[in-house]
Structures are given as C-alpha cells and as structure tokens.
Design a protein around this motif. Structure first.
Motif, mmCIF file in Angstrom:
data_model
loop_
_atom_site.group_PDB
_atom_site.id
_atom_site.type_symbol
_atom_site.label_atom_id
_atom_site.label_comp_id
_atom_site.label_asym_id
_atom_site.label_seq_id
_atom_site.Cartn_x
_atom_site.Cartn_y
_atom_site.Cartn_z
ATOM 1 N N GLU A 50 -6.447 8.549 -3.657
ATOM 2 C CA GLU A 50 -6.765 7.419 -2.788
ATOM 3 C C GLU A 50 -6.015 7.529 -1.468
ATOM 4 O O GLU A 50 -4.864 7.948 -1.429
ATOM 5 N N SER B 70 -9.701 1.132 5.724
ATOM 6 C CA SER B 70 -10.624 1.155 4.580
ATOM 7 C C SER B 70 -10.122 2.126 3.521
ATOM 8 O O SER B 70 -9.640 3.213 3.856
ATOM 9 N N ARG B 71 -10.246 1.721 2.277
ATOM 10 C CA ARG B 71 -9.794 2.579 1.182
ATOM 11 C C ARG B 71 -10.839 3.649 0.905
ATOM 12 O O ARG B 71 -12.026 3.371 0.770
ATOM 13 N N ARG B 72 -10.401 4.898 0.815
ATOM 14 C CA ARG B 72 -11.299 6.009 0.538
ATOM 15 C C ARG B 72 -10.651 6.927 -0.501
ATOM 16 O O ARG B 72 -9.469 6.790 -0.834
ATOM 17 N N SER C 242 -16.861 7.575 0.696
ATOM 18 C CA SER C 242 -15.752 8.490 1.007
ATOM 19 C C SER C 242 -16.207 9.853 1.515
ATOM 20 O O SER C 242 -15.645 10.886 1.150
ATOM 21 N N ARG D 187 -16.526 -2.549 -6.637
ATOM 22 C CA ARG D 187 -15.773 -2.146 -5.441
ATOM 23 C C ARG D 187 -15.325 -0.698 -5.535
ATOM 24 O O ARG D 187 -15.399 0.060 -4.554
ATOM 25 N N GLU D 188 -14.838 -0.296 -6.714
ATOM 26 C CA GLU D 188 -14.402 1.084 -6.890
ATOM 27 C C GLU D 188 -15.555 2.051 -6.613
ATOM 28 O O GLU D 188 -15.402 3.047 -5.914
ATOM 29 N N ARG E 226 -18.895 -5.035 2.023
ATOM 30 C CA ARG E 226 -19.161 -3.837 1.240
ATOM 31 C C ARG E 226 -20.666 -3.667 1.013
ATOM 32 O O ARG E 226 -21.187 -2.560 1.029
ATOM 33 N N ASP F 182 -16.494 2.177 -2.838
ATOM 34 C CA ASP F 182 -15.492 2.883 -2.033
ATOM 35 C C ASP F 182 -15.569 4.389 -2.257
ATOM 36 O O ASP F 182 -15.356 5.172 -1.323
#
Length: 267
Positions: free
Chosen positions: A142, A148-150, A207, A199-200, A233, A203
C-alpha cells in the motif's frame, strides 16, 4: 476449445448478450468433453482457467449461477503449494468466487435456514483460509498517491485475484443469513464489511492496472461501486469503466448507465 473461447471473448468485448452465451455454451461442451479441469496437459489446464474466468465474469454480469458447477473445479491444497507457484493461488480465488456466485445467485432467499447459514459460514471460512495461506506478496504494498490510497503488486494477476476475493466477501455480507453462526460477543456488522471490501476492491482497481487486467476487474469493480457509500469512489469507477471501453472496446456502457442512475437516486 481455445478457438471457441476466443470467439466468445471477442463477443464479450462487443456486448455480453445472447450470442456470447451461445458460443460460450459451445466452449463449455468442449471443456466437459475434454475433461479439461483434470487434464494432464498444461495448455489444456491453462485454457480451462481462462474459460473459468469467463464463466465467473458472465455469471456476475447477469447475476446467475455459472453454467458449470464450480464444485468440480480443481481445489488447490494451498498449504502444500510452493510460494513460487502463484498462479495456483490466483486460480483458487477464481474458483471460490464461482462458488460464492452460485451460492448467492443460485439460491432461493425464501428458503434460507440453518443449512443455508452453515454453507454461508463455510464459504466465509474458505475465504479466510485462502487469505491466510496465500503468500504475503499477493496482498501487494500500500502507498499514497496525491492523497489517494493505491497498491503496488509484483504481478498484476495478484491484483485480479484480490478483486475476486473482495467481491466474494461483498456478495456474502450483502446476503448475511438471519441465523448467522456467530458468538454473541462478536456480532458481524454486515454493512461495515461490505463498505470495507468494496473500498479495498476499488482502490486496487484504481492502482494503475494494465488493460489486460482491468477487463478482468470490470464485473467485480461494478458490483463494488454499486454498494459503496462513498460517492467519490463510485465516480472514479464510472470514469475508469468509461476509459476501459474507450481504450479496449470492452463493453462497459450498460454498467456505467446503472452506476450513473445511482448518482441521481442518491442526490
């Protein structure tokens, strides 16, 4: 068999309708005639798992059970699988997703009872086992990109496998049985679980995946975006689905229209 699968692949690119099903039924007949799921020939086995990916994707697309029973598909003994053989872990995630899809969309919800709840819990346990026994590298690394989380993956197939894992969890928690087998001090908040896995999945899909992997994520991504509460999202998924059709020709327009209608309803 490979030629028939390719024909149905091209049809899926254009529009996943009745013609696609017709050719795909032909692929299913060839897969069964050759006993592809237990073939000793490596090329046949590889082609079989391509067929399975189509099976599961189309079942998610029209929300029905797969044509072939996933319970006959090879089940990996992950505890005995060398870490170097990562494809086995990815194929097993696909198999589990097929079982979940058949369980959810092939069941009559009016007949839910203790047996149904036990099978639901069993599938949750199978997913727990898959995640626990899979190599840590499969989960990716991660990182943050402009807030933003990628995720970064050493192999993009791992990202696809995790999407099948997360969408399986989404389906199960959306249909949590009334008689869920759980202890009183550990209640399961189904909505929180749905939001987490949706959400997981989103994301991961955002990516920077190559086109060849993004098309395998279309159905899981769509189902995650349907149920995620975060409108930002969902908007990102809509943009990505439009990009996929524009770049690859893979049909996403009908999914985009449904997701945009959710935008109207929520407003």
């Amino acid at each position: 068999m490979v030629a028939t699968i390719l024909l149905s692949s091209y049809e899926l690119l254009a529009f996943p309708g009745s013609n696609y099903r017709r050719h795909f039924k032909g692929a299913k007949s060839l897969v069964e005639a050759l006993g592809a799921h237990q073939s000793s020939d490596r090329m046949t086995r590889v082609s079989f798992w391509i067929y399975v990916r189509h099976e599961v994707g189309e079942a998610m697309n029209i929300e029905c059970k797969t044509m072939q029973d996933p319970k006959i598909w090879p089940k990996a003994l992950l505890s005995e699988t060398p870490i170097a053989n990562e494809d086995i872990y990815c194929n097993d995630a696909l198999r589990l997703c097929g079982e979940v899809v058949c369980f959810i969309f092939g069941s009559d919800v009016r007949r839910q009872g203790k047996k149904w709840a036990k099978e639901w819990s069993g599938l949750q346990q199978d997913l727990d086992d898959w995640l626990r026994e899979s190599p840590k590298v499969l989960a990716g690394n991660e990182y943050m990109d402009n807030g933003s989380r990628r995720f970064w993956f050493p192999r993009f197939a791992f990202a696809s496998a995790l999407c099948y894992y997360h969408v399986s969890r989404v389906f199960l928690f959306l249909h949590q049985p009334r008689a869920t087998l759980q202890t009183p001090d550990q209640p399961i908040n189904a909505d929180e679980k749905v939001q987490y896995h949706a959400r997981e999945l989103i994301d991961i899909a955002l990516s920077g995946m190559p086109d060849s992997v993004l098309v395998t994520m279309v159905q899981p991504m769509y189902h995650a975006a349907r149920w995620v509460n975060d409108p930002s999202r969902r908007e990102e998924v809509i943009a990505l689905l439009e990009q996929i059709q524009g770049k690859t020709g893979f049909h996403t327009e009908s999914k985009v229209l449904i997701l945009k209608s959710l935008r109207v309803l929520s407003s």
